[in-house]
Design a protein around this motif. Structure first.
Motif, PDB file in Angstrom:
ATOM      1  N   MET A   1      33.997   6.408 -27.973  1.00 34.10           N
ATOM      2  CA  MET A   1      33.733   7.648 -28.705  1.00 34.10           C
ATOM      3  C   MET A   1      32.480   7.483 -29.559  1.00 34.10           C
ATOM      4  O   MET A   1      32.331   6.501 -30.261  1.00 34.10           O
ATOM      5  N   SER A   2      31.635   8.447 -29.487  1.00 34.47           N
ATOM      6  CA  SER A   2      30.457   8.340 -30.347  1.00 34.47           C
ATOM      7  C   SER A   2      30.597   9.294 -31.519  1.00 34.47           C
ATOM      8  O   SER A   2      31.112  10.386 -31.383  1.00 34.47           O
ATOM      9  N   ILE A   3      30.170   8.817 -32.666  1.00 35.86           N
ATOM     10  CA  ILE A   3      30.218   9.650 -33.865  1.00 35.86           C
ATOM     11  C   ILE A   3      28.812  10.191 -34.078  1.00 35.86           C
ATOM     12  O   ILE A   3      27.848   9.455 -33.956  1.00 35.86           O
ATOM     13  N   PRO A   4      28.672  11.473 -34.363  1.00 29.93           N
ATOM     14  CA  PRO A   4      27.327  11.982 -34.623  1.00 29.93           C
ATOM     15  C   PRO A   4      26.649  11.155 -35.720  1.00 29.93           C
ATOM     16  O   PRO A   4      27.320  10.677 -36.637  1.00 29.93           O
ATOM     17  N   GLU A   5      25.351  10.997 -35.610  1.00 33.34           N
ATOM     18  CA  GLU A   5      24.704  10.047 -36.522  1.00 33.34           C
ATOM     19  C   GLU A   5      24.698  10.529 -37.978  1.00 33.34           C
ATOM     20  O   GLU A   5      24.438   9.754 -38.870  1.00 33.34           O
ATOM     21  N   THR A   6      25.029  11.779 -38.188  1.00 31.14           N
ATOM     22  CA  THR A   6      25.079  12.252 -39.568  1.00 31.14           C
ATOM     23  C   THR A   6      26.380  11.853 -40.262  1.00 31.14           C
ATOM     24  O   THR A   6      26.529  12.067 -41.433  1.00 31.14           O
ATOM     25  N   CYS A   7      27.286  11.294 -39.501  1.00 30.24           N
ATOM     26  CA  CYS A   7      28.546  10.868 -40.081  1.00 30.24           C
ATOM     27  C   CYS A   7      28.278   9.927 -41.251  1.00 30.24           C
ATOM     28  O   CYS A   7      27.564   8.946 -41.110  1.00 30.24           O
ATOM     29  N   PRO A   8      28.802  10.254 -42.411  1.00 23.00           N
ATOM     30  CA  PRO A   8      28.400   9.507 -43.608  1.00 23.00           C
ATOM     31  C   PRO A   8      28.789   8.043 -43.592  1.00 23.00           C
ATOM     32  O   PRO A   8      28.154   7.235 -44.242  1.00 23.00           O
ATOM     33  N   ALA A   9      29.839   7.694 -42.873  1.00 27.32           N
ATOM     34  CA  ALA A   9      30.284   6.309 -42.941  1.00 27.32           C
ATOM     35  C   ALA A   9      29.470   5.398 -42.024  1.00 27.32           C
ATOM     36  O   ALA A   9      29.586   4.188 -42.095  1.00 27.32           O
ATOM     37  N   THR A  12      27.462   2.544 -43.634  1.00 26.43           N
ATOM     38  CA  THR A  12      28.097   1.806 -44.720  1.00 26.43           C
ATOM     39  C   THR A  12      28.940   0.628 -44.263  1.00 26.43           C
ATOM     40  O   THR A  12      29.933   0.331 -44.870  1.00 26.43           O
ATOM     41  N   HIS A  13      28.593  -0.023 -43.199  1.00 27.64           N
ATOM     42  CA  HIS A  13      29.416  -1.157 -42.811  1.00 27.64           C
ATOM     43  C   HIS A  13      29.306  -2.267 -43.843  1.00 27.64           C
ATOM     44  O   HIS A  13      28.216  -2.678 -44.204  1.00 27.64           O
ATOM     45  N   PRO A  14      30.447  -2.714 -44.326  1.00 30.47           N
ATOM     46  CA  PRO A  14      30.422  -3.611 -45.477  1.00 30.47           C
ATOM     47  C   PRO A  14      30.169  -5.068 -45.119  1.00 30.47           C
ATOM     48  O   PRO A  14      30.308  -5.927 -45.960  1.00 30.47           O
ATOM     49  N   VAL A  36      30.792   8.974 -50.402  1.00 30.24           N
ATOM     50  CA  VAL A  36      31.380  10.262 -50.033  1.00 30.24           C
ATOM     51  C   VAL A  36      31.898  11.025 -51.246  1.00 30.24           C
ATOM     52  O   VAL A  36      32.440  12.106 -51.118  1.00 30.24           O
ATOM     53  N   LEU A  85      34.664   2.288 -50.047  1.00 31.76           N
ATOM     54  CA  LEU A  85      33.769   2.183 -48.891  1.00 31.76           C
ATOM     55  C   LEU A  85      32.720   1.088 -49.082  1.00 31.76           C
ATOM     56  O   LEU A  85      31.858   0.902 -48.245  1.00 31.76           O
TER      57      LEU A  85
ATOM     58  N   PRO B 471      35.928  13.828 -46.901  1.00 34.38           N
ATOM     59  CA  PRO B 471      34.473  13.853 -46.825  1.00 34.38           C
ATOM     60  C   PRO B 471      33.976  13.386 -45.457  1.00 34.38           C
ATOM     61  O   PRO B 471      33.012  13.913 -44.921  1.00 34.38           O
ATOM     62  N   HIS B 472      34.667  12.416 -44.904  1.00 32.01           N
ATOM     63  CA  HIS B 472      34.239  11.879 -43.621  1.00 32.01           C
ATOM     64  C   HIS B 472      34.568  12.849 -42.485  1.00 32.01           C
ATOM     65  O   HIS B 472      33.692  13.305 -41.760  1.00 32.01           O
ATOM     66  N   ARG B 483      26.354  21.786 -34.177  1.00 41.78           N
ATOM     67  CA  ARG B 483      25.562  21.422 -32.994  1.00 41.78           C
ATOM     68  C   ARG B 483      25.972  22.243 -31.788  1.00 41.78           C
ATOM     69  O   ARG B 483      25.112  22.705 -31.016  1.00 41.78           O
ATOM     70  N   GLU B 495      32.231  14.980 -25.483  1.00 43.38           N
ATOM     71  CA  GLU B 495      32.365  13.876 -26.417  1.00 43.38           C
ATOM     72  C   GLU B 495      32.548  14.385 -27.854  1.00 43.38           C
ATOM     73  O   GLU B 495      33.361  13.868 -28.621  1.00 43.38           O
ATOM     74  N   ARG B 525      39.376   0.640 -41.674  1.00 40.77           N
ATOM     75  CA  ARG B 525      38.442   1.437 -42.470  1.00 40.77           C
ATOM     76  C   ARG B 525      39.187   2.517 -43.254  1.00 40.77           C
ATOM     77  O   ARG B 525      40.057   3.200 -42.721  1.00 40.77           O
ATOM     78  N   GLU B 527      38.301   5.429 -44.276  1.00 39.82           N
ATOM     79  CA  GLU B 527      38.212   6.839 -43.878  1.00 39.82           C
ATOM     80  C   GLU B 527      39.120   7.164 -42.694  1.00 39.82           C
ATOM     81  O   GLU B 527      39.296   8.323 -42.348  1.00 39.82           O
TER      82      GLU B 527
END
Lengths: 504, 562
Positions: A1-9, A12-14, A36, A85, B471-472, B483, B495, B525, B527
């Motif tokens: 699954m791809s998350i749109p690149e605007t996804c805020p998380a 933030t990979h810790p 967030v 986060l 928020p997420h 989009r 997708e 995670r 979120e």
């Protein structure tokens, strides 16, 4: 699954592998894109730390924003420890420390604060052990393993901040007695100055308490100044005929590992260059007493990255000159610990006798503000302890309003539970119960030692330092290397706090 | 005082003293008395004061200093609080300076409008709660209907009966009635009261009763109908609750823009007080909200009343154990309270036999949207089908495409399922819920992508942000739908839709770490945790059901919806 690149998380990979965009920050902490707006940092900052002028949340929902007023931040780092986060983090010095370790020209010295030991006990579930017929507490076991881990990471000399804590007791204890019996009564109560978050708060926002400050440096800074003098002296003595082989103080790099983010800013204080001045540098060319500060989190990451299996390490030793400490110095990491250590030794310094029972239970526990009185012979000494910024404000308000009178000595720690609850401790060890559990590790360590190993003035390492180099507590050399100035910085500061009257 | 005067707000020196208006000074006195006499939180005065300031223009630092002193909060904190609420947010622009964040906009109004909540709503069918609603029905002299023998001061028949009963007997009747909460979660009211009674006995504390009248679920207006048309039923319910639980203070936390309801409730409380009908209750506080949907959640509502941003909190501790000011607190919906007198009058058993035995009683259903004569029908549960209700509302204006039952946070029922009986069990079997009891009829000229966008805009303005899932997840959905609507990346449509569905499952279902891994998300995670309140858990419900039931609406060709 791809998350749109605007996804805020996404940003933030810790794991620290990639540095996401930084929004704002201080010497100690920074905030990255990906916040967030949960506001947990604000709750901690306001309610636990009593700071109402650092973090704000305006608006609601997607329009809302967290506003960070770095000017007012004291660097305690509780926000970074509590951020779910991990978008608020310590300003990492891992890379700089790795460079030091890789550079064979340099002589790397590391110091470990007591609270670190307690965090390692918790993280690796270290248990008490019998080693060579001796029953060791969990704290002692972790302590030994930490020394080994430091050697494995490549540090040349491993020292222990608890030794400097013992030294602090000698200096601060004699300062206290001078103020009680001397003519310095106007500056009572004596207030501890070892917590850099507290120093930042008082200097920028509560300067009225600065005259009460102990002039002692914090243990971290004392040990920094000592490493760059004592180790040099020692090395010169070992190489009497070939001074070129002796350590050059410029090549010594002091790295400290602290449960604290504010220590990072403390190490950068411009006045903390005393070793360099002692070694004859001009103020302009001076190097800092402490070069780099790592938090517990950073050290744990470094140990993981180095592939060190901490739990199975053998127990190592610290440097004989700068590694010997007592249980009294070790309990500095818990709230009330400085006070307890100070009372044990000040009692001796004042009366020439040893306290009958050195377990001073009234000074322990997680109550926000504690007060107690101790009879030093005929003299009644009144002490108070506060931990967690909100409680600190409460105690200071009581002192200001006269609700508590005739105090002689006050211990202030900005983080709840003391250093064990510090802002640089692991993110999964938040909250007072965790801090209190780690504090207990330190008390257990102390309890397991024989009485001479539980009182700062009986620390043979400290005694040796005085006889061979420092002279006497409060003497000329100690004054130069172990004491400092705390200055009113409130005028540089435009954004004054509002009265935190919501604190309870 | 001098400290207050030198107080600085955001770097601005506060020099002047604010002289409160008479109303504001009275407010401070009133809440001060509630705090000292009944243990009310000191922060409760904050929101009413801020609202009062905002009514007259920009809030000033002096005003904030005044409110800070009255509420025990700091001025800086109050700016955070003020900007949280839509109704007063703009008044804080000046005092927040560069940090200001504007109000959330009009998404809530738009969704109310779109789902039919702003239409004129008539009464289509009457039941016990709505029987006498008419022009003067809010007055005490008309409460209970025309009956010359009843003097105003004897009109609280059920409360009078309850006053002769033991508290435990009253609770037993409510338990026996099987009354489910009418706020949407269907939680048994009797069970709530029982657990509160336990905590009250254990903690030896006086409880608070709260009537949750912060009706925010688009397009629901049934609580307004009761508050305007039958306020005494609500008050009598509270009086009975106070008798059962030993409460001295009840609070009606009401949607701030229900001005007529506020007026009528206040005058009804006055009438009841004068007629000596309030029983145990010393005060009924009508507390006006600030325009925030999430405050309809009980934990957020409590935060709001304590002078904080209305952020929802984790439970436990349960409200009934530790609610307002830490006291045991019973929060029930308006319609739930209004049903209490009915239960006491005729007995719990009789009530339990009305309609669907699992969810007994009548429900005030609101039929709106694309129907000819939108309005309310108070019907016994389990009797009417969706189709019948649409007929009651004059029939659809076009061809029915779907019905959203239960308000904005619930899922869609398609035209094939109009024969479903309106009761929670039946609706659940069709994948939706009764929720707040509205049926928004959507005709075939509605595009589900557009509607999903309206829904998501609403949630993205309303979430409190206190857990990270909203928020997420909501932002993800909003961006993704944007989009699709702009016909970007249409090769990735499947997708994108899949990612919304996954997010919706994460937010609404209890999933094990293994299940999450199987869905391709990292269970560690934050979120990916389930949100702590209903807003987050249901935020993507509509969108997900629209995607699954009307997939063609989300697959746009040539940049225009089909």
């Amino acid at each position: 699954m791809s998350i749109p690149e605007t996804c805020p998380a996404n940003s933030t990979h810790p794991d620290g592998s990639e540095l996401p965009t930084i929004i704002d920050g201080t010497d100690s902490i920074f905030r990255t894109l990906g916040c967030v707006g949960c506001g947990i940092c604000i709750d901690v900052c306001r309610e636990t730390q009593g700071m109402d002028n650092v973090l704000f949340q305006r608006g609601r929902g997607e329009n809302s924003k967290i506003v960070f007023h770095a000017d007012n931040c004291i660097g305690c780092g509780q926000c970074s420890k509590n951020c779910p986060l991990e978008v608020i983090r310590e300003v990492s010095q891992e890379a700089e420390v790795n460079e030091i370790l890789a550079n064979k020209q340099l002589h790397s010295v590391v110091q470990i604060a007591p609270a670190i030991k307690a965090a390692f006990v918790k993280k690796y579930d270290i248990k008490p052990e019998v080693v060579n017929g001796k029953q060791l507490s969990a704290g002692e076991v972790a302590n030994g393993k930490l020394y080994t881990a430091m050697h494995l990471l490549g540090f040349d000399t491993v020292t222990d901040t608890a030794l400097a804590a013992d030294l602090t007791i000698m200096e601060e204890g004699s300062e206290l007695l001078r103020r009680i019996v001397g003519n310095e009564t106007a500056r009572l109560p004596l207030i501890t100055s070892c917590c850099p978050g507290w120093v930042n708060l008082a200097e920028t926002q509560l300067p009225e308490f600065l005259p009460n400050f102990s002039t002692c440096k914090s243990p971290q800074q004392m040990l920094g100044a000592l490493a760059k003098t004592v180790l040099v002296n020692n090395s010169r003595a070992e190489n009497p005929n070939s001074p070129e082989n002796a350590l050059d103080p410029k090549d010594i790099k002091m790295v400290s590992v602290m449960p604290c983010t504010a220590k990072k800013s403390e190490a950068k204080r411009p006045q903390l260059i005393d070793a360099a001045l002692w070694n004859g540098e001009s103020p302009e060319a001076a190097y800092p007493d402490v070069d780099n500060v790592l938090t517990t989190r950073e050290l744990m990451r470094m140990i993981d990255k180095a592939g060190i299996d901490f739990a199975s390490l053998p127990l190592g030793q610290a440097d004989p000159l700068l590694g010997e400490f007592t249980g009294a110095g070790n309990i500095f990491g818990a709230t009330g610990g400085v006070m307890e250590a100070a009372v044990r030794s000040a009692y001796f310094l004042a009366t020439g006798e040893t306290l009958e029972d050195i377990d001073l239970k009234p000074l322990r526990g997680i109550e926000g503000v504690k007060t107690a009185s101790v009879m030093f012979g005929e003299t009644k000494v009144n002490v108070a302890i506060a931990h967690g910024g909100a409680n600190v404000r409460k105690l200071l308000d009581m002192i200001k309003s006269g609700e508590i009178e005739d105090l002689h000595f006050v211990e202030i720690m900005m983080c709840p539970g003391g250093c064990v609850g510090g802002g640089g401790q692991p993110v999964d060890m938040t909250g007072l119960p965790n801090a209190s559990e780690m504090g207990q590790t330190l008390y257990d360590h102390d309890k397991n030692l024989p009485p001479p190993k539980r009182q700062s003035h009986l620390n043979e390492g400290v005694q040796k330092l005085y006889t061979s180099f420092l002279g006497e507590p409060g003497g000329k050399i100690s004054h130069h290397l172990l004491h400092t100035e705390y200055n009113d910085r409130s005028t540089e500061h435009t954004d004054k706090p509002t009265q935190p009257n919501h604190v309870n | 005082m001098t400290e207050l005067l030198t107080r600085q707000v955001e770097g601005t020196q506060v020099e002047g003293v604010y002289t409160p208006t008479d109303a504001e000074a009275a407010m401070v006195d009133y809440f001060g008395r509630l705090a000292s006499d009944y243990g009310f939180p000191a922060g409760a005065v904050a929101l009413p004061l801020l609202k009062s300031f905002a009514n007259t223009g920009n809030v000033t630092p002096e005003q904030l200093a005044y409110a800070a002193r009255a509420s025990g909060k700091t001025a800086n904190h109050l700016i955070d609080v003020g900007t949280f609420y839509d109704h007063i947010n703009p008044a804080f622009e000046e005092v927040a300076g560069d940090d200001y964040a504007p109000a959330s906009g009009t998404a809530s109004d738009e969704l109310f409008e779109s789902l039919g909540g702003n239409a004129e709503l008539s009464i289509l069918q009457r039941g016990p709660l709505t029987e006498h609603i008419g022009p003067d029905s809010h007055k005490l002299e008309s409460y209970g209907g025309p009956n010359a023998e009843l003097k105003p001061n004897t009109r609280y028949v059920a409360a009078r009966k309850a006053s002769g009963m033991q508290p435990s007997q009253i609770i037993d009747e409510v338990v026996a009635s099987n009354l489910n909460g009418r706020g949407g979660a269907e939680f048994p009211v009797g069970q709530k009261w029982e657990s509160a009674a336990e905590s009250i006995a254990k903690k030896q504390e006086k409880p608070f009763l709260i009537c949750n009248a912060d009706e925010g679920e688009p397009p629901t207006r049934k609580d307004r109908l009761l508050m305007e048309g039958n306020p005494h039923a609500i008050i009598e319910g509270l009086v009975i609750g106070a008798q059962a639980l030993g409460a001295e203070v009840a609070i009606i936390y009401i949607r701030g823009d229900y001005t007529e309801s506020i007026k009528r409730l206040n005058s009804a409380i006055e009438e009841a007080r004068e007629a000596n009908l309030l029983g145990n209750l010393k005060e009924i506080v009508v507390y006006e909200g600030g325009g925030s949907y999430v405050c309809g959640n009980a934990t957020a509502l409590i935060q709001s009343m304590e002078g904080n941003r209305g952020r929802s909190q984790s439970t436990p501790p349960r409200m009934t154990h530790q609610g307002l000011a830490g006291r045991p607190t019973v929060v029930n919906n308006v319609e739930s309270w209004a049903n209490i007198p009915e239960i006491i009058k005729n007995g719990g058993k009789a009530f339990s036999q009305i309609g669907d035995p699992k969810h007994p009683g009548t429900r005030i259903l609101q039929v709106c949207g694309d129907v000819k004569k939108p309005g309310f029908a108070e019907v016994p549960t389990g009797k009417e089908t969706v189709a019948n209700l649409i007929t009651m509302a004059g029939g659809p204006t076009g061809t029915v495409k779907a019905v959203q039952v239960g308000g904005a946070s619930s899922k869609l029922l398609t035209a094939e399922d109009l024969d479903t009986i309106v009761t929670p069990t039946e609706l659940q079997s069709k994948g939706t819920e009764l929720g707040s009891g509205t049926l928004s009829v959507l005709s075939t000229d509605r595009n589900m992508l557009r509607m999903a966008q309206e829904s998501i805009n609403f949630y993205s303005n309303e979430y409190c942000g206190n857990c990270t899932a909203c928020p997420h997840g909501i932002k993800l959905a909003r961006v993704a739908l944007g989009r699709l609507a702009r016909n970007e990346n249409d090769e990735n449509t499947e997708e994108i839709l899949e990612s919304i569905t996954t997010r919706s499952r994460l937010m609404s279902e209890r999933l094990s770490p293994e299940q999450k891994e199987a869905m391709g998300v990292d269970p560690s995670r934050e979120e990916n945790e389930r949100p702590r309140c209903g807003l987050g858990r249901s935020a993507l419900n509509f969108t997900r059901s629209a995607i699954s039931k009307f997939p063609e609406d989300f697959r746009i060709e040539g940049g225009q919806p089909k």
